[in-house]
Design an enzyme around this catalytic site. Structure first.
Site, PDB file in Angstrom:
ATOM      1  N   THR A  53       0.835  -1.422   0.169  1.00 34.38           N
ATOM      2  CA  THR A  53      -0.029   0.114  -0.183  1.00 34.38           C
ATOM      3  C   THR A  53       0.858   1.306  -0.151  1.00 34.38           C
ATOM      4  OG1 THR A  53      -0.105   0.397   2.426  1.00 34.38           O
ATOM      5  CG2 THR A  53      -1.719  -1.509   1.521  1.00 34.38           C
ATOM      6  N   ARG A  54       0.146   2.434  -0.034  1.00 37.02           N
ATOM      7  CA  ARG A  54       1.036   3.698   0.197  1.00 37.02           C
ATOM      8  C   ARG A  54       1.382   4.175   1.703  1.00 37.02           C
ATOM      9  NH1 ARG A  54      -0.024   8.856  -0.802  1.00 37.02           N
ATOM     10  NH2 ARG A  54      -2.051   8.461  -0.447  1.00 37.02           N
ATOM     11  N   LYS A  55       1.130   3.121   2.512  1.00 40.35           N
ATOM     12  CA  LYS A  55       1.838   3.179   4.148  1.00 40.35           C
ATOM     13  C   LYS A  55       3.110   2.752   4.202  1.00 40.35           C
ATOM     14  CE  LYS A  55      -2.995   1.920   5.527  1.00 40.35           C
ATOM     15  NZ  LYS A  55      -3.829   1.106   6.312  1.00 40.35           N
ATOM     16  N   THR A  56       3.755   4.059   3.698  1.00 37.00           N
ATOM     17  CA  THR A  56       5.250   3.629   3.667  1.00 37.00           C
ATOM     18  C   THR A  56       6.023   4.872   4.370  1.00 37.00           C
ATOM     19  OG1 THR A  56       5.476   5.077   1.636  1.00 37.00           O
ATOM     20  CG2 THR A  56       5.373   2.616   1.268  1.00 37.00           C
ATOM     21  N   THR A  75       4.683  -3.153   4.958  1.00 32.94           N
ATOM     22  CA  THR A  75       5.710  -1.947   5.038  1.00 32.94           C
ATOM     23  C   THR A  75       5.592  -1.495   6.184  1.00 32.94           C
ATOM     24  OG1 THR A  75       3.986  -0.542   3.956  1.00 32.94           O
ATOM     25  CG2 THR A  75       5.788  -1.417   2.648  1.00 32.94           C
TER      26      THR A  75
END
Length: 246
Positions: free
Chosen positions: A86-89, A222
């Protein structure tokens, strides 16, 4: 455990005029204790790059290991869809983490906001409904971009598909709710891709695998992947340093 992140490790020591030799290819499975690489250069340069390089290698390898474990669990359940991140970086560290996902065998999902138009719950509220939100997204998006809509019910999912969504994200559905919803949605809109997300871990992943689920995205790949433990030992000239992993 997988060893990943060689391009970033190399780039750090290249900036410091050091030479890196790898004993294992990218993506190798590691059994502690393993000798991974040798770095040659002046001691002060090695020490300057040590922590940044090891942090990058450890973080990237941890994510790749989690991604590989997730893909293995999905394939073990007989599911052939896409396991995705996901964009949970980590802010400023997205490239390394997305790379780790890919080398671990998972899909990176969208790299940034320009890769896919994601209509989330807050966008629906702000736009005044699913149909209006999708219409606005279509007007704003380039014709090459797909539109995905986050939905919390079958009714919202049907509305999104009717409005022209390419993908529907069934968010925070329990497995017993997810599969019947996906079945009904696919029966009406067979060309719409279905993504499952929310609360999915390595332990419960097989429960979310099903014939009507195309993508399973996991923020924990992540956000929660433990970093692998690499170390660099300094030796005098002609004595090989032994980086290792525990």
């Amino acid at each position: 455990m997988d060893a990943e992140g060689q391009p970033f490790f190399d780039a750090i020591f290249t900036q410091l005029n050091c030479q890196v030799s790898w004993f294992l290819p990218e993506g190798s499975k590691l059994v502690p204790v393993a000798r991974v690489a040798e770095v040659r250069g002046p001691a002060h340069c090695l020490l300057l790059g040590e922590r940044v390089a090891l942090n990058t290698l450890a973080r990237c390898s941890g994510i790749a290991s989690a991604a590989a474990a997730a893909v293995e669990a999905a394939r073990g359940a007989g599911w052939t869809g896409h396991v995705a991140g996901t964009r949970k970086t980590t802010p400023g560290f997205r490239l390394v983490e997305k790379y780790g996902l890919l080398v671990g065998g998972a899909a990176s999902h969208r790299y940034d906001l320009g890769g896919l138009v994601m209509v989330k719950d807050n966008h629906v509220v702000a736009a005044g409904g699913v149909e209006k939100a999708v219409r606005a997204a279509r007007q704003a998006a380039d014709f090459t971009l797909k539109v995905e809509v986050e939905c919390s019910s079958l009714q919202e999912a049907v509305q999104a598909a009717e409005a022209g969504a390419d993908l529907v994200l069934l968010d925070n559905f329990k497995p017993e709710e997810l599969h019947p919803t996906a079945t009904v949605l696919k029966a009406q809109f067979p060309s719409v891709a279905v993504e499952a997300s929310g609360g999915i871990t390595l332990d419960n992943l097989p429960q979310f695998c099903g014939p009507h689920i195309d993508v399973i995205s996991m923020g924990m790949l992540t956000q929660a992947a433990p970093a692998l433990d690499f170390s660099l030992k300094l030796f005098a000239k002609e004595v090989a340093p032994v980086p290792k992993i525990h």
